[in-house]
Design an enzyme around this catalytic site. Structure first.
Site, PDB file in Angstrom:
ATOM      1  N   HIS A 364     -64.707  42.384 -45.727  1.00  0.00           N
ATOM      2  CA  HIS A 364     -64.647  41.108 -46.462  1.00  0.00           C
ATOM      3  C   HIS A 364     -64.692  41.267 -47.969  1.00  0.00           C
ATOM      4  O   HIS A 364     -64.838  40.270 -48.681  1.00  0.00           O
ATOM      5  CB  HIS A 364     -65.803  40.187 -46.064  1.00  0.00           C
ATOM      6  CG  HIS A 364     -65.788  39.763 -44.635  1.00  0.00           C
ATOM      7  ND1 HIS A 364     -65.262  38.567 -44.212  1.00  0.00           N
ATOM      8  CD2 HIS A 364     -66.220  40.390 -43.525  1.00  0.00           C
ATOM      9  CE1 HIS A 364     -65.397  38.456 -42.900  1.00  0.00           C
ATOM     10  NE2 HIS A 364     -65.970  39.566 -42.459  1.00  0.00           N
ATOM     11  N   LYS A 552     -68.559  26.508 -54.067  1.00  0.00           N
ATOM     12  CA  LYS A 552     -68.610  27.849 -53.493  1.00  0.00           C
ATOM     13  C   LYS A 552     -69.779  28.571 -54.162  1.00  0.00           C
ATOM     14  O   LYS A 552     -70.370  28.036 -55.104  1.00  0.00           O
ATOM     15  CB  LYS A 552     -67.306  28.610 -53.760  1.00  0.00           C
ATOM     16  CG  LYS A 552     -66.873  28.569 -55.240  1.00  0.00           C
ATOM     17  CD  LYS A 552     -65.505  29.216 -55.474  1.00  0.00           C
ATOM     18  CE  LYS A 552     -64.339  28.359 -55.106  1.00  0.00           C
ATOM     19  NZ  LYS A 552     -63.614  28.813 -53.940  1.00  0.00           N
ATOM     20  N   ARG A 553     -70.107  29.780 -53.679  1.00  0.00           N
ATOM     21  CA  ARG A 553     -71.144  30.551 -54.355  1.00  0.00           C
ATOM     22  C   ARG A 553     -70.781  30.766 -55.823  1.00  0.00           C
ATOM     23  O   ARG A 553     -69.611  30.793 -56.193  1.00  0.00           O
ATOM     24  CB  ARG A 553     -71.328  31.909 -53.662  1.00  0.00           C
ATOM     25  CG  ARG A 553     -72.107  31.829 -52.369  1.00  0.00           C
ATOM     26  CD  ARG A 553     -73.519  31.313 -52.585  1.00  0.00           C
ATOM     27  NE  ARG A 553     -74.365  32.332 -53.155  1.00  0.00           N
ATOM     28  CZ  ARG A 553     -75.245  33.046 -52.456  1.00  0.00           C
ATOM     29  NH1 ARG A 553     -75.390  32.840 -51.164  1.00  0.00           N
ATOM     30  NH2 ARG A 553     -75.972  33.962 -53.041  1.00  0.00           N
ATOM     31  N   LYS A 558     -65.415  34.395 -59.396  1.00  0.00           N
ATOM     32  CA  LYS A 558     -64.889  33.099 -58.965  1.00  0.00           C
ATOM     33  C   LYS A 558     -64.600  32.180 -60.162  1.00  0.00           C
ATOM     34  O   LYS A 558     -63.961  31.137 -60.023  1.00  0.00           O
ATOM     35  CB  LYS A 558     -65.866  32.427 -58.008  1.00  0.00           C
ATOM     36  CG  LYS A 558     -66.060  33.192 -56.688  1.00  0.00           C
ATOM     37  CD  LYS A 558     -67.062  32.493 -55.780  1.00  0.00           C
ATOM     38  CE  LYS A 558     -67.483  33.305 -54.574  1.00  0.00           C
ATOM     39  NZ  LYS A 558     -66.536  33.259 -53.444  1.00  0.00           N
ATOM     40  N   THR A 660     -62.339  30.404 -48.029  1.00  0.00           N
ATOM     41  CA  THR A 660     -62.132  29.500 -46.900  1.00  0.00           C
ATOM     42  C   THR A 660     -62.280  28.043 -47.343  1.00  0.00           C
ATOM     43  O   THR A 660     -61.756  27.148 -46.676  1.00  0.00           O
ATOM     44  CB  THR A 660     -63.111  29.804 -45.742  1.00  0.00           C
ATOM     45  OG1 THR A 660     -64.411  30.043 -46.275  1.00  0.00           O
ATOM     46  CG2 THR A 660     -62.654  31.031 -44.962  1.00  0.00           C
ATOM     47  N   LYS A 664     -60.346  24.508 -46.154  1.00  0.00           N
ATOM     48  CA  LYS A 664     -61.009  23.255 -45.763  1.00  0.00           C
ATOM     49  C   LYS A 664     -60.521  22.110 -46.638  1.00  0.00           C
ATOM     50  O   LYS A 664     -60.306  20.985 -46.168  1.00  0.00           O
ATOM     51  CB  LYS A 664     -62.536  23.407 -45.888  1.00  0.00           C
ATOM     52  CG  LYS A 664     -63.101  24.432 -44.898  1.00  0.00           C
ATOM     53  CD  LYS A 664     -64.488  24.934 -45.274  1.00  0.00           C
ATOM     54  CE  LYS A 664     -64.851  26.160 -44.434  1.00  0.00           C
ATOM     55  NZ  LYS A 664     -65.960  26.969 -44.999  1.00  0.00           N
TER      56      LYS A 664
HETATM   57  C1  26Q Z   1     -75.089  43.301 -48.188  1.00  0.00           C
HETATM   58  C2  26Q Z   1     -76.098  44.246 -48.276  1.00  0.00           C
HETATM   59  C3  26Q Z   1     -77.390  43.862 -48.584  1.00  0.00           C
HETATM   60  C4  26Q Z   1     -77.678  42.503 -48.769  1.00  0.00           C
HETATM   61  C5  26Q Z   1     -76.670  41.556 -48.677  1.00  0.00           C
HETATM   62  C6  26Q Z   1     -75.380  41.959 -48.386  1.00  0.00           C
HETATM   63  C7  26Q Z   1     -74.299  40.947 -48.288  1.00  0.00           C
HETATM   64  C8  26Q Z   1     -74.537  39.686 -47.771  1.00  0.00           C
HETATM   65  C9  26Q Z   1     -73.529  38.758 -47.685  1.00  0.00           C
HETATM   66  C10 26Q Z   1     -73.014  41.257 -48.696  1.00  0.00           C
HETATM   67  C11 26Q Z   1     -71.985  40.326 -48.597  1.00  0.00           C
HETATM   68  C12 26Q Z   1     -72.244  39.057 -48.088  1.00  0.00           C
HETATM   69  C13 26Q Z   1     -71.221  38.019 -47.960  1.00  0.00           C
HETATM   70  C14 26Q Z   1     -69.947  38.179 -48.289  1.00  0.00           C
HETATM   71  C15 26Q Z   1     -68.974  37.095 -48.161  1.00  0.00           C
HETATM   72  O1  26Q Z   1     -69.317  35.966 -47.865  1.00  0.00           O
HETATM   73  N1  26Q Z   1     -67.691  37.387 -48.392  1.00  0.00           N
HETATM   74  C16 26Q Z   1     -66.654  36.368 -48.275  1.00  0.00           C
HETATM   75  O2  26Q Z   1     -66.170  36.368 -46.946  1.00  0.00           O
HETATM   76  C17 26Q Z   1     -65.286  35.280 -46.717  1.00  0.00           C
HETATM   77  C18 26Q Z   1     -64.904  35.303 -45.255  1.00  0.00           C
HETATM   78  O3  26Q Z   1     -64.044  36.364 -45.002  1.00  0.00           O
HETATM   79  C19 26Q Z   1     -64.074  35.366 -47.627  1.00  0.00           C
HETATM   80  O4  26Q Z   1     -63.308  34.210 -47.455  1.00  0.00           O
HETATM   81  C20 26Q Z   1     -64.505  35.483 -49.081  1.00  0.00           C
HETATM   82  O5  26Q Z   1     -63.372  35.707 -49.908  1.00  0.00           O
HETATM   83  C21 26Q Z   1     -65.501  36.620 -49.247  1.00  0.00           C
HETATM   84  O6  26Q Z   1     -65.990  36.658 -50.571  1.00  0.00           O
END
Ligand code: 26Q
Length: 815
Positions: A364, A552-553, A558, A660, A664
């Site tokens: 991702h 979004k975050r 972004k 995403t 939506k």
């Molecule tokens: C990793 C290691 C330690 C702590 C936290 C994490 C961690 C947690 C959450 C790393 C990444 C995330 C989340 C990532 C995320 O939401 N990515 C998004 O995924 C979506 C679904 O595929 C995409 O549409 C987005 O573009 C992408 O940013």
């Protein structure tokens, strides 16, 4: 419409009311009339949850089981969605009306479990919905965090993080399964045993944690299938105390052991780009991986032990798929091998082949700093036996890498699992997977061309694209009731099961009466959102304005900052040029920043400061307004998407894997203002250039600019002190300081750090694009046509389509 073998949940509104009132009495020992709204909600949810649990209509079947491993499942409120899936929303709505509390008010009482950060966690939840809808045996495997992602409040313009106690009033959808608890072991020593020729290893000592599952039923549309989302909670084994401490009377120490164990499932790590090096995070990852796999193998053995005998484990991949959502469950590979080798006496090579046949991996992110890594020391100490498998797999991988491969040393340095004292989880995931996929065409291309390029050269067959999708039932059907009704009236209900049928709306794009109804629905959604925003923030929005939305975050890539620059530019132009009159627009932001992400939090403070200045200035506030909606979550998102005219998708090209919210929003009839990034590219292909507004550098241009190394952001400042330069000056000259000070660090990001995210570079192209799009809003007929066209073409982005592709290409099942 109880046509096929669907269970009949309620005969009619009267039947519903009877059952509902009985449930009230059985849960609270009070009559419906004596209960408050929350209690009524709780009784209704319990009634529906019970029906979902009991609706295992087609029972056991022999088809492949898919296990979707994800550390995050951002499920959102379930009640309204389950009413839709049961097909009883109208009956329940009528019944609630007759009883005196509108369904909407009960639905609004539901907690919104924040068991995910954002896109990745919500994707997992949409996939659960689609697997159940398509009749796939889809099992979610995740963590039951005691506290979800923090609740965001805004104080003095700043984000303040509060604890999200989502379980405070109970969660009627879950069932604790004591009998399915398993033990997960951390630390200790590996001990070698030998008996003649045969030798084996065990892990002795260390800490043993009890993993207890909580099951949430996942009801598919039409209620033909009920799957399970299994969330694990960490507990000390019941009698597990630090006994020495206990016996010597040091009760505090004795209890500390227990709370250390419980800590594993207490919190969700709130950094959506990785929070590296925290042992607790590694424990979370191993806990749900090990508990999940133990359960899978137990179930599989019970079911197929007799059939396959000696060859049982070799067939695992024929009946089970383990899908890993990003690298967070990367330990699935080695853990599956550990169980097979140590506990089931499978030989090493067979175990590896079985693991690889069973496991698949979705990436991702392409940003190198977000790729997960763990120091070998930390890893080995926590998981000594697992580490031995990783080391051996890494050794064999190095051995088998053909020595004649071009740039051998470079390939090894990019693809080995162990490197620089670290365990590289992405490489671990790739080496254990029979399929590696990206989440949009563009993203998969970048994985092949750069992030995982060396793997791609070695094994091109591993790689495939699966463009993300969303639950159209939740995000259009539930979230946008008026528009959904209009669509049903025009083309029937079939689109709820088959999103491609939305294309039938193309016939109505130009139809004046459909357009009129569309506008009415939109106005209703905008009123609903305006009311919500007013109650949450005190900010008043005029629903005749364009609603321009970025939700979004918060992340530098972004570029919420670019959006703010556009607003400041409008503000300045209105003040300096009395003939300038932009399309009246309300700019709406929502989203959380990781607690530790200082820059992102400053951007939130900036937005709130701009809101304070703009909304309070009568010279401009009939033309522009700014609102920051606190605590973005699935429930508030469902209020925002249907009210949006312009969807801001403005990450720099090559940074957003997919996105995403772009899907939506287009589905709800918003026009995208975006860069050529992530899935925006595919939205553009689907709706055509006339129905989207694209601006800014393309991926190749960004790459070329970075490669050339000749971008000097500050030249742009110096070259234009009137517009762009003025905005930058306003960051530090007191213009925006009234709420809580100036914004030096943001200015530094643009100057000293040379604007890594190309905010200044894309500024003019963005502002011009916005101007043109906002102008276009004036032609109501053309705009509505484009909006309806966006909905009509959005069927492709249903997660039903995505899941069909996963089923066909990765899991090898028919759906
Ligand atoms: C990793 C290691 C330690 C702590 C936290 C994490 C961690 C947690 C959450 C790393 C990444 C995330 C989340 C990532 C995320 O939401 N990515 C998004 O995924 C979506 C679904 O595929 C995409 O549409 C987005 O573009 C992408 O940013």
């Amino acid at each position: 419409m109880n046509t096929d073998n669907k269970p009949q949940v309620f005969k009619d509104a009267t039947d519903f009311k009877t059952q509902f009132c009985e449930e009230c009495e059985s849960i609270f020992s009070k009559t419906y009339d004596e209960l408050n709204d929350f209690e009524r909600y709780y009784a209704l949810a319990s009634l529906i949850a019970g029906k979902a649990r009991n609706a295992k209509v087609d029972g056991e079947n022999d088809e492949k089981q898919v296990y979707y491993f994800s550390l995050e499942f951002l499920i959102g409120p379930l009640l309204d969605n389950y009413l839709l899936n049961f097909g009883v929303r109208d009956i329940v709505k009528a019944g609630c009306e007759q009883l005196g509390t509108p369904l909407e008010e009960l639905v609004a009482c539901e907690a919104d479990p924040g068991l995910g950060n954002g896109g990745l966690g919500r994707l997992a939840a949409c996939f659960m919905d689609s697997m159940a809808a398509l009749g796939i045996n889809g099992n979610g495997n995740g963590m039951r965090y005691r506290y979800g992602l923090f609740r965001q409040e805004i104080e003095g313009g700043r984000q303040v993080e509060m604890v999200d106690n989502w379980l405070e009033h109970g969660f009627p959808w879950e069932t604790r399964k004591n009998e399915s608890a398993v033990v997960v072991q951390f630390g200790g020593q590996v001990v070698r045993h030998q008996d003649g020729e045969r030798f084996w290893f065990t892990q002795e000592g260390g800490e043993k944690v009890k993993a207890v599952p909580y099951d949430v039923p996942i009801l598919g549309y039409g209620a033909k299938k009920v799957n399970t989302l299994r969330l694990w909670s960490a507990e000390p084994a019941t009698e597990d105390f630090d006994l020495d401490a206990f016996n010597s009377g040091d009760y505090a120490k004795a209890m500390k052991f227990r709370s250390d164990v419980e800590a594993i499932s207490q919190i969700l790590y709130p950094n959506d780009a990785g929070e590296h090096g925290r042992v607790l995070r590694l424990k979370q990852e191993y806990l749900f991986v090990s508990a999940g796999l133990q359960t899978i193998l137990r179930t599989y053995e019970k079911k197929f032990g007799k059939r396959y005998g000696e060859k049982l484990w070799e067939h695992l991949g024929d009946h089970v798929s383990v899908h890993t959502n990003d690298t967070h469950p990367a330990m699935c590979g080695p853990e599956l091998m550990r169980i097979l080798v140590d506990e089931k006496r499978v030989d090493f090579d067979t175990a590896f082949n079985v693991a690889r046949k069973t496991i698949s991996y979705t990436n991702h992110t392409v940003m190198p700093e977000a790729l997960e890594k763990w120091p070998i020391e930390v890893f080995r100490h926590l998981l000594p036996r697992l580490y031995m498998f990783i080391e051996e797999i890494d050794r064999r991988y190095r051995d088998t890498l053909p020595h004649d491969v071009e740039g051998w040393a470079n390939v090894l340095s990019k693809t080995a699992i162990l490197w620089d004292g670290q365990v590289r989880m992405a490489n671990l995931s790739v080496i254990f997977a029979h399929s590696v996929n990206g989440v949009s065409e563009l993203h998969t291309g970048i994985l092949k061309a750069s992030t995982l390029h060396e793997f791609y050269e070695l094994r091109p067959d591993l790689f495939n694209n699966k463009t993300n999708g969303i639950s159209h039932r939740r995000f259009l059907g539930n979230a946008n009731p008026k528009y959904a009704k209009l669509i049903c009236d025009a083309i029937g209900e079939g689109w709820l099961a088959d999103a491609n049928q939305l294309s039938q709306l193309e016939k109505y794009e130009d139809d004046p009466s459909f357009q009129e109804e569309f506008e009415k629905a939109r106005r209703w959604s905008k009123e609903r959102l305006a009311k919500y925003i007013f109650e949450a923030t005190g900010t008043q929005l005029d629903t005749s304005m364009v609603f321009d939305v970025q939700v979004k975050r918060f992340h530098a890539y972004k570029r919420q900052l670019l959006n703010v620059f556009k607003i400041l530019d409008l503000y300045n132009r209105i003040l300096s040029d009395s003939s300038f009159s932009p399309r009246p627009t309300a700019f709406i932001f929502s989203g959380k920043a990781a607690q530790s992400y200082t820059f992102a939090k400053e951007v939130i403070r900036l937005i709130n400061s701009v809101a304070e200045v703009v909304n309070g200035d009568p010279r401009v506030n009939d033309k522009i307004r700014v609102a920051f909606v606190p605590n973005f979550a699935v429930s508030s998102a469902q209020l925002i998407y249907p009210a949006t005219d312009i969807s801001e998708q403005i990450s720099w090209a090559g940074s957003e894997a997919s996105g995403t919210s772009n899907m939506k929003l287009m589905m709800n009839g918003a026009i995208t203002l975006g860069t050529y990034d992530g899935a925006n590219v595919e939205i553009c292909d689907l709706v055509g250039q006339d129905n989207i507004k694209i601006f800014g550098l393309r991926t190749e241009e960004v790459d070329a600019l970075r490669a050339a190394g000749n971008y000097w952001a500050w030249d742009l400042y110096n070259n234009d002190r009137i517009r762009l330069g003025r905005i930058i000056d306003e960051l530090t000259d007191g213009t925006l300081a009234h709420l809580s000070g100036n914004f030096e660090s943001i200015r530094d990001e643009l100057s000293i750090s040379n604007d890594h995210d190309l905010v200044l570079k894309d500024f003019y192209s963005y502002v011009d694009a916005w101007d043109e799009l906002a102008q276009a809003y004036g032609d109501r007929r053309a705009w509505n046509k484009a909006a309806i066209h966006n909905t009509a073409r959005s069927g492709y982005f249903s997660s039903d389509r995505t899941i069909r592709e996963y089923a066909r290409d990765i899991w090898h099942i028919d759906a």
